[in-house]
Design a protein around this motif. Structure first.
Motif, mmCIF file in Angstrom:
data_model
loop_
_atom_site.group_PDB
_atom_site.id
_atom_site.type_symbol
_atom_site.label_atom_id
_atom_site.label_comp_id
_atom_site.label_asym_id
_atom_site.label_seq_id
_atom_site.Cartn_x
_atom_site.Cartn_y
_atom_site.Cartn_z
ATOM 1 N N ALA A 36 0.851 -1.068 0.038
ATOM 2 C CA ALA A 36 -0.370 -0.216 -0.070
ATOM 3 C C ALA A 36 0.547 1.002 -0.052
ATOM 4 N N ILE A 74 -5.400 -1.412 1.196
ATOM 5 C CA ILE A 74 -4.832 -1.791 0.169
ATOM 6 C C ILE A 74 -5.645 -2.213 -0.544
ATOM 7 N N LEU A 118 -4.402 -3.438 -6.447
ATOM 8 C CA LEU A 118 -3.590 -4.486 -6.034
ATOM 9 C C LEU A 118 -3.801 -5.422 -7.512
#
Ligand SMILES: *Cc1c(COP(=O)(O)O)cnc(C)c1O
Length: 387
Positions: free
Chosen positions: A83, A113, A118
């Motif tokens: 993150a 996150i 992602l």
């Protein structure tokens, strides 16, 4: 009114002074300063508390992350996703090991996150994901684990801020934060939720082989005395710190609850103010708890962090200091904007949430000893200023 502190370590110590002092005396009387019995006793107690097979103590939370990555055998050029909005230790160790950090944006509600970001960041070189359970709120581990399984990636949970938190899977099963991925790490820095009186850290895993490798790595790569099979480090939790932690661990759940009670007080006070966004608690991605529940335990409030949306965050920060209310900006700079971690692959448009949070967040006093009088004064001072 008692003087307000960001973290009241002295007040907490006074409550447990006898057991802590007798633990420390035990070490002094035995002179087993390194690797003494209390280190093993604390390790076993923490394994039981977390419901995990292996706890490997080490010198601090930064080492814990580095050693976890070394134990997994990550190599130069491997990409590790984490993150953008976290403490620098997480990205620092990735870079130190000559792995390639890949920073992604965070979720506006949990500060953890962001799952879409992602997914987008995964390339054929990606080898691991490091979700950080920021401020005490567990990341969306159902989604992180699904993505990891689909792409054959390791998951290293940076649990420095969420020890004691529970994660509830979509199917209802619960696990302790830090015990969900391949490996979890934590810090016992004094101000953390389970803090010692110096530096300390630990690595958790259910994987027997990984635990064996890590036990060697923390001890100069030695598996048999004076035979060095791999390049290791020297990273130990000393016996005095283990003694403090052994005395404090039985109180951890009570401490987490005290933090949640303070957080609920803050949330109630601020909930109807249009310029203040209070932290959300989410037991997982699907269930928004709404109010802070002592039963789901998904957030342990290492920090209590508001967003101030009227552009007056910096003024509020100064005003509160003048009024005797300590407060802090965690974090004032996004990692992708830090000189050490800039990378031509990043675009500002990749980080809308982090770029917003660094301008709006403010963390209030949060610890186990806050009383009603202090909380009333803090919330009233903030509301008078923000209204
Ligand atoms: C505190 C912290 C660390 C580092 O722990 P140290 O014991 O200070 O080395 C790592 N990650 C996060 C998210 C932290 O808050």
């Amino acid at each position: 009114m008692k003087k307000i502190q960001m973290v009241d370590l002295q007040g907490q110590y006074q409550q447990i002074k006898e057991t802590v002092n007798s633990s420390i005396e035990e070490v002094l009387n035995s002179s087993a300063y390194i690797n003494g019995p209390l280190v093993h006793e604390f390790q076993a107690d923490l394994e039981k508390y977390l419901g995990i097979k292996h706890v490997i103590p080490c010198a601090n939370g930064t080492d814990a992350l580095q050693i976890a990555m070394m134990g997994l055998g990550l190599e130069q050029g491997d990409e590790v996703i984490t993150a953008d909005f976290t403490f620098a230790a997480t990205v620092e160790v990735i870079a130190l090991l000559k792995l390639t950090p890949v920073l992604v944006d965070v979720d506006i509600e949990t500060y953890n996150i962001d799952i879409d970001a992602l997914k987008k960041a995964i390339t054929p070189k990606t080898k691991a994901i490091v979700p950080v359970h920021l401020f005490g709120q567990v990341a969306n581990m159902d989604a992180v684990m699904e993505i990891a399984a689909a792409h054959n990636l390791f998951v290293i949970e940076d649990n420095a801020q969420a020890i004691g938190a529970d994660y509830t899977y979509k199917n209802g099963t619960k696990k302790k934060a830090g015990t969900i991925g391949n490996v979890g790490t934590t810090s016992f820095f004094p101000s953390k939720n389970l803090g010692c009186y110096g530096d300390g850290g630990a690595i958790f895993t259910n994987d027997d082989d990984l635990a064996h490798r890590i036990r060697g790595i923390v001890n100069h790569g030695m598996y048999t005395r004076y035979y060095h099979d791999v390049v290791g480090v020297n990273s130990r939790l000393d016996s005095i710190q283990a003694g403090v932690l052994k005395a404090k661990l039985p109180h951890l759940d009570t401490y987490c609850n005290a933090r949640r009670i303070a957080a609920q007080f803050y949330n109630n006070a601020f909930s109807s103010n249009p310029h203040i966004i209070t932290p959300k608690t989410k037991s997982n991605a699907t269930k928004n708890c709404g109010e802070i529940c002592s039963t789901c335990d998904c957030h342990v409030f290492h920090q209590y962090t508001l967003q101030i949306t009227n552009g007056k965050r910096d003024e509020l920060h100064k005003h509160l200091l003048e009024k005797g209310i300590p407060n802090a900006i965690y974090y004032p700079v996004a990692l992708h904007s830090q000189k050490a971690y800039t990378d031509s692959r990043y675009n500002e448009s990749d980080f809308p949430v982090t770029n917003e949070l660094i301008k709006t967040v403010i963390s209030l006093p949060m610890h186990t000893e806050l009383d009603q009088e202090q909380l009333t004064y803090i919330t009233k001072t903030i509301l008078d200023f923000v209204n």
